[in-house]
Design an enzyme around this catalytic site. Sequence first.
Site, PDB file in Angstrom:
ATOM      1  N   ASP A   1       0.860  -1.188   0.000  1.00  0.00           N
ATOM      2  CA  ASP A   1       0.000   0.000   0.000  1.00  0.00           C
ATOM      3  C   ASP A   1       0.897   1.239   0.000  1.00  0.00           C
ATOM      4  O   ASP A   1       1.620   1.488   0.962  1.00  0.00           O
ATOM      5  CB  ASP A   1      -0.893  -0.016   1.240  1.00  0.00           C
ATOM      6  CG  ASP A   1      -1.982   1.046   1.182  1.00  0.00           C
ATOM      7  OD1 ASP A   1      -2.162   1.657   0.115  1.00  0.00           O
ATOM      8  OD2 ASP A   1      -2.645   1.258   2.218  1.00  0.00           O
TER       9      ASP A   1
ATOM     10  N   ASP B   1      -2.500   2.317  -6.484  1.00  0.00           N
ATOM     11  CA  ASP B   1      -1.483   2.402  -5.435  1.00  0.00           C
ATOM     12  C   ASP B   1      -1.548   1.263  -4.419  1.00  0.00           C
ATOM     13  O   ASP B   1      -0.974   1.354  -3.348  1.00  0.00           O
ATOM     14  CB  ASP B   1      -1.598   3.738  -4.700  1.00  0.00           C
ATOM     15  CG  ASP B   1      -2.927   3.902  -3.971  1.00  0.00           C
ATOM     16  OD1 ASP B   1      -3.882   3.199  -4.333  1.00  0.00           O
ATOM     17  OD2 ASP B   1      -2.993   4.731  -3.054  1.00  0.00           O
ATOM     18  N   GLU B   2      -2.226   0.178  -4.774  1.00  0.00           N
ATOM     19  CA  GLU B   2      -2.408  -0.915  -3.820  1.00  0.00           C
ATOM     20  C   GLU B   2      -2.457  -2.239  -4.560  1.00  0.00           C
ATOM     21  O   GLU B   2      -3.095  -2.354  -5.609  1.00  0.00           O
ATOM     22  CB  GLU B   2      -3.700  -0.697  -3.032  1.00  0.00           C
ATOM     23  CG  GLU B   2      -4.033  -1.785  -2.047  1.00  0.00           C
ATOM     24  CD  GLU B   2      -5.422  -1.606  -1.443  1.00  0.00           C
ATOM     25  OE1 GLU B   2      -5.808  -2.455  -0.615  1.00  0.00           O
ATOM     26  OE2 GLU B   2      -6.127  -0.633  -1.807  1.00  0.00           O
TER      27      GLU B   2
END
Length: 358
Positions: A10, A104-105
């Site tokens: 993350d 973003d994860e």
Amino acid sequence: MPGRKIVHVDMDAFFASVEIRDQPSLQGKPVAVAYHSPRSVVTTASYEARAFGVHSALPLRTALQRCPGLIVVEPRMAVYREVSQQIQQVFHTYTDLVEMMSVDEAFLDLTHPLQGPASATLLARKIKRDITARTGGLTASVGVSYCKSLSKLASGQQKPDGLTVILPAEADAVTAALPIEAFYGIGPKTAERMYALDVRTGQDLRRFTLQELQQRFGKVGQHYYNIVRGIDERPVDPSDDRKSVGSEDTFEADIRDLQLLRQTLGEIAGRTAARLAHHHLAGRTVTLKIKFDNFQQLTRQITLPVALSTPEALHRVAVMLLTPALLQGRAVRLLGMTVGALQDADQLPAQPALFQDV
């Protein structure tokens, strides 16, 4: 399950961190990524801003009240997608089993890595270093465990730039001691209902049988039963065979203002468009999801003759669906949208002008 090695990555305050990287003068200052509008909402906030209570989905006007020195930067979705591609290149150095949850994860299955040591913890450290080197200084928080839910739980324990490992032998003790708000899927309203049952920790929640949880919470009771026992057999799925792509926001305070809700849809449309772009998809069906303060939920859907993928087009359609008659003056606690009837965006003609401007 204990034989698997699942990693959850993350990125830390991703959008804000990209802006600070590209504007070093912002380093150490409270920064929020949001459109410059009095009715805008915060997309991402730096950790300096979070110290003032500024967080994603917070109305910008409230954020400026909490932090008068807040620096507001317009989002640059194309740049964030480019950085996301750099991060994904790092992931695929170590495994083909990468499931991107957003720009973003991601979840990674490192049970059988393509290279490097057999230890998922050592690989996670290397992935963190590689991300920082590849992106010019950005950091990620990483969780390592034997299943998705525990690795995601672990990644949030030491933000920013953290690395947390939950071993199989530790899982019971970890989940028993956690406050229920720390578990994925248990928000403030659900936590209040559990408080009324004298449930405040994972250990408290374990007192209830599966049948009791399903009677009190419906189908989601199965999820609550599993997460406090470390049960999660979901595989890391690298396929792009998706039925829909979407995004949603749960508000800290319920919202009645129609214009603010429409502005929020712009932020949600931007994130949804970024996810569509990541998977090279566009869709003809747009679904608006609303949950009111009394937990009543409804959806409105439209299927169009052309497939859409741009944030402007998605926002326009969502605004058309969000009418005053739909709200009837009620307070909204969650707003979201999904795009279905997906098609390969690379094989579609240009979208008609009707959907280019909001």
